[in-house]
Design an enzyme around this catalytic site. Structure first.
Site: not given
Length: 424
Positions: A86, A88, A146, A333, A339, A397, A402
């Site tokens: 945030d 702004t 990137h 969970d 996890e 993807y 690629y």
């Protein structure tokens, strides 16, 4: 092809809930797919989805819960990584995106010497549903940008953006600058820039912002996956210096075949009171290997990290790449321990989301389940159903040069674990 191994033994006596997730298509037949975020765009307290690919230059948001698609901005050259915050101060999430990574050729061998730009995109707040395109404001640039993360890395009174290039003009494996941009008095003007490091890291592909890892500090820090492996990057306030903790070297056995080594994406998991009990990684760049790093050494000896190899998904292709692209830790969970999910982009049979649950960290034992089958470039988590439990969502993807998923889509996976999973 290498057959994936089970990450840990099945132990019937363990009181572990088997994960269960539904599947709901948010949008399909995407013409490109790469990045996904779970941000509250309309300020209603529920995470919406923001998704896009590299080629069209169009960024859309999908309104929760109808998933109606709305344009945020178009004609942005090759948007890559994104985060949000945030800026702004109006209570809704603004977006920060880096773009213009490649020149002609369109691969990591063709970094654009005029690119690496970072803009923040101003959320119009209550008018978000009816406004397009949103206003863009330039933050700064570094060639090959990137990945980026928004947070508070050296100070808490200003928004900051930390940026990570992946390649340089000189070479794919040339050393890279890690840069920090700090919000000025007027955030709509170019931001102040400083170089954190320009001698230490190469081929940075994945980063995760982490909170509460620096003892006695409110500052954020970064887990980074690069040619060097896995690194914890943080700012030490007492000495006013940046510190790097080397967690592990990553994958090195494939180097002669692929020219890639180290780590490709990373996240850290909490277990009990330890906010960084383990680090999960896909290795190396666009790799096929899943590894976990756990703490070794007790109070009487120097603490370190031990690498545990969990899985190998397939063999490197003709470009030296595997199917792995993303990793994310979260407590799905509800037992208080994280996890982690691994996202594989494909092709089949090496695609989908795999869910790993720690059984014994010191021994590096994890249970594993496959919880989705679509091509995955990125996974995000959030309480999309306002049920007090985290779900996850994915984007396929689909990137020229690629891998292009046969069917690119954004998919929501509601968490049914607590109501439908069974004890193991």
């Amino acid at each position: 092809m290498t057959t994936p191994a089970i990450a840990g033994p099945t132990i019937p006596s363990l009181d572990i809930t088997e994960p269960l997730f539904g599947s709901e298509t948010v949008t399909d037949f995407l013409r490109d797919g790469y990045w996904l975020e779970a941000a509250d765009i309309d300020g209603d307290g529920r995470p919406d989805l923001v998704g896009y690919g590299l080629s069209l230059g169009e960024i859309y948001w999908y309104k929760n819960p109808t998933w109606e698609k709305r344009l945020i901005i178009d004609k942005i050259k090759e948007p890559v990584g994104m985060d949000f915050g945030d800026i702004t101060g109006n209570g809704t999430d603004d977006l920060v995106v880096c773009y213009q990574l490649y020149g002609p050729g369109g691969t990591i061998h063709h970094a654009d010497p005029e690119g690496g730009k970072i803009d923040w995109i101003e959320n119009p707040g209550k008018d978000a549903e009816d406004t397009a395109p949103w206003k863009r404001h330039h933050i700064g640039r570094a060639i090959g940008m990137h990945r980026l993360r928004v947070g508070h890395f050296t100070r808490t009174d200003r928004t900051q953006v930390i940026g990570f290039p992946i390649v340089a003009v000189e070479d794919v494996h040339a050393v890279l600058p890690v840069v920090l941009f700090t919000e000025p008095d007027d955030p709509r003007t170019e931001w102040d820039k400083e170089i954190i490091s320009d001698t230490d890291f190469r081929m940075i592909h994945g980063v995760a912002r982490k909170t509460n890892l620096i003892p006695g500090s409110a500052l954020d820090s970064i887990l980074m996956a690069s040619d060097e492996g896995v690194t914890w990057l943080y700012y030490e306030e007492d000495s006013n210096t940046w510190k790097y903790e080397h967690i592990g070297d990553g994958e090195e056995s494939q180097f002669e075949l692929t020219t890639f080594k180290g780590s490709g994406d990373v996240d850290g998991g909490r277990v009990g009171d330890d906010p960084l009990a383990y680090v999960a990684a896909i290795e190396p760049f666009h790799g096929n290997t899943v590894a976990v790093y756990t703490r070794s050494g007790g109070e009487e000896e120097a603490a370190g990290w031990t690498r545990h190899l969990l899985d190998i998904y397939g063999d490197p292709n003709e470009n030296g790449e595997g199917p792995g692209h993303t990793v994310m830790c979260r407590d799905f969970d509800g037992d208080g321990d994280d996890e982690f999910l691994i996202g594989l982009r494909g092709p089949n049979p090496w695609q989908g989301a795999y869910y790993y649950k720690a059984v014994d960290l010191q021994k590096g034992l994890f249970l594993k389940w496959k919880v989705s089958g679509e091509s995955i470039a990125r996974i995000v988590a959030g309480d999309f159903g306002s049920r007090g439990i985290d779900d996850f969502a994915t984007i396929s993807y689909s990137v020229q040069h690629y891998f292009v998923a046969p069917k690119a889509e954004i998919t929501l996976h509601p968490n049914l674990t607590r109501q439908g999973g069974h004890q193991r």
